[in-house]
Scaffold this active site. Structure first.
Site, PDB file in Angstrom:
ATOM      1  N   ASP A  72       0.829  -1.209   0.000  1.00  0.00           N
ATOM      2  CA  ASP A  72       0.000   0.000   0.000  1.00  0.00           C
ATOM      3  C   ASP A  72       0.861   1.255   0.000  1.00  0.00           C
ATOM      4  OD1 ASP A  72       0.926  -0.458   2.582  1.00  0.00           O
ATOM      5  OD2 ASP A  72      -1.044  -0.702   3.483  1.00  0.00           O
ATOM      6  N   HIS A  88      -7.622  -4.613  10.104  1.00  0.00           N
ATOM      7  CA  HIS A  88      -7.297  -4.344   8.698  1.00  0.00           C
ATOM      8  C   HIS A  88      -5.987  -5.008   8.284  1.00  0.00           C
ATOM      9  CE1 HIS A  88      -5.241  -0.390  10.033  1.00  0.00           C
ATOM     10  NE2 HIS A  88      -4.292  -1.004   9.364  1.00  0.00           N
ATOM     11  N   GLU A  96      -9.666  -1.401   5.294  1.00  0.00           N
ATOM     12  CA  GLU A  96     -10.326  -1.052   6.550  1.00  0.00           C
ATOM     13  C   GLU A  96     -11.595  -1.899   6.737  1.00  0.00           C
ATOM     14  OE1 GLU A  96      -8.772   0.767   8.524  1.00  0.00           O
ATOM     15  OE2 GLU A  96      -8.114   2.701   7.728  1.00  0.00           O
TER      16      GLU A  96
HETATM   17  C1  GLP Z   1      -0.760   0.214   8.805  1.00  0.00           C
HETATM   18  C2  GLP Z   1      -0.367  -0.527   7.519  1.00  0.00           C
HETATM   19  C3  GLP Z   1      -0.579  -2.008   7.627  1.00  0.00           C
HETATM   20  C4  GLP Z   1      -0.041  -2.491   8.958  1.00  0.00           C
HETATM   21  C5  GLP Z   1      -0.852  -1.911  10.083  1.00  0.00           C
HETATM   22  C6  GLP Z   1      -0.333  -2.291  11.467  1.00  0.00           C
HETATM   23  O1  GLP Z   1      -1.893   1.008   8.716  1.00  0.00           O
HETATM   24  N1  GLP Z   1      -0.962  -0.037   6.315  1.00  0.00           N
HETATM   25  O2  GLP Z   1       0.058  -2.678   6.539  1.00  0.00           O
HETATM   26  O3  GLP Z   1      -0.117  -3.891   9.034  1.00  0.00           O
HETATM   27  O4  GLP Z   1      -0.984  -0.518   9.975  1.00  0.00           O
HETATM   28  O5  GLP Z   1       0.830  -1.570  11.767  1.00  0.00           O
HETATM   29  P1  GLP Z   1       1.831  -1.973  12.886  1.00  0.00           P
HETATM   30  O6  GLP Z   1       2.515  -3.210  12.415  1.00  0.00           O
HETATM   31  O7  GLP Z   1       2.792  -0.825  13.003  1.00  0.00           O
HETATM   32  O8  GLP Z   1       1.033  -2.195  14.122  1.00  0.00           O
END
Ligand code: GLP
Length: 261
Positions: free
Chosen positions: A67, A138, A143
């Site tokens: 993304d 998500h 989302e």
């Molecule tokens: C973000 C990303 C995701 C990720 C998620 C969790 O919004 N777009 O790909 O898995 O949040 O992030 P984290 O691993 O920092 O908790």
């Protein structure tokens, strides 16, 4: 789903790196799917260490990001393209030109999404996709409410995700873009092996819903139940709401050495 509950983040990093290495051993030109966020960082650190010790080479691999934010200038430190370069590409022998993400500044965003899907297909699809999970369930930026049949597209970020990510923008939620480009749930499910990492108690409910809840657009990660090859790597805190935790632990400790992840 193979659910693996490990003591801590270091072990999660090692097993995640084993999963990637297993694909690269089989095919040095493997196509990697990369995730940003804090969850896969220990996997990336371990991959960097193995490359430094000459135990692994990613030089023949190509990689696709999940993304990207819409509208951040190319030199902004928080574009996912820049983040993945800092977190992984600079520490391994991947060719930077072989790492592609959707362009959040493209003039024609729907056209960019379609050509990104085509680029993944032209590369033969993703062999191993690393994933994190948001507290709302998500995956990538799909989302809650995302269609389980969705492909790469423009999405509006929820307030919750923008608040969660404000820490990367000096704590200012208004600096977090409102839109993103994200691979869809169905795009992600096309990868041949999914390796999802979740750490910490804040992910425990999302992990429970993903692994043991009904398949539902309310918890987009629950769509992973429909995939034939998923490895879920958890620390004890992220696994704390799993009803079948004891069974997952027994299964992992009884796993024969010859069996791949
Ligand atoms: C973000 C990303 C995701 C990720 C998620 C969790 O919004 N777009 O790909 O898995 O949040 O992030 P984290 O691993 O920092 O908790």
């Amino acid at each position: 789903m193979e659910v693996v509950i490990l003591e801590g983040a270091e072990q999660v990093g090692r097993v995640g790196a084993d999963a990637v290495a297993q694909h690269v051993a089989r095919d040095p030109r493997a196509v990697l799917g990369l995730a940003t966020g804090s969850s896969p960082l220990h996997v990336y650190r371990e991959l960097g260490a193995r490359v430094a010790r000459d135990e692994l080479s990613l030089a023949g691999c190509r990689a696709f990001l999940l993304d990207e934010y819409v509208g951040l200038p190319a030199d902004h430190p928080e574009t996912y393209r820049n983040v993945i370069h800092r977190d992984l590409v600079e520490h391994v022998d991947l060719d930077p030109a072989a790492v592609r993400g959707p362009d959040g500044c493209a003039a024609d965003l729907p056209g960019e999404c379609a050509s990104y899907e085509q680029a993944i297909a032209d590369a033969g699809g993703v062999d191993v996709q690393l994933l994190g999970i948001g507290a709302t369930g998500h995956i990538a930026f799909n989302e809650p409410g995302s269609s389980l049949a969705s492909r790469t597209r423009v999405k509006t970020l929820t307030r919750r995700t923008r608040l969660d990510n404000a820490r990367f923008f000096g704590g200012d939620v208004d600096a977090v873009p409102t839109h993103c480009l994200t691979q869809g749930v169905a795009t992600i499910l096309d990868a041949r092996h999914l390796v999802l990492v979740a750490l910490g108690a804040a992910k425990a409910e999302a992990v429970h819903q993903m692994v043991e809840g009904p398949v539902s657009a309310l918890w987009p990660a629950s769509a992973l139940q429909l995939h034939p090859h998923v490895t879920v790597l958890l620390d004890d805190a992220a696994a704390s709401r799993l009803q079948l935790a004891d069974y997952y632990r027994e299964t992992w400790s009884a796993k024969p050495d010859w069996q791949d992840l």
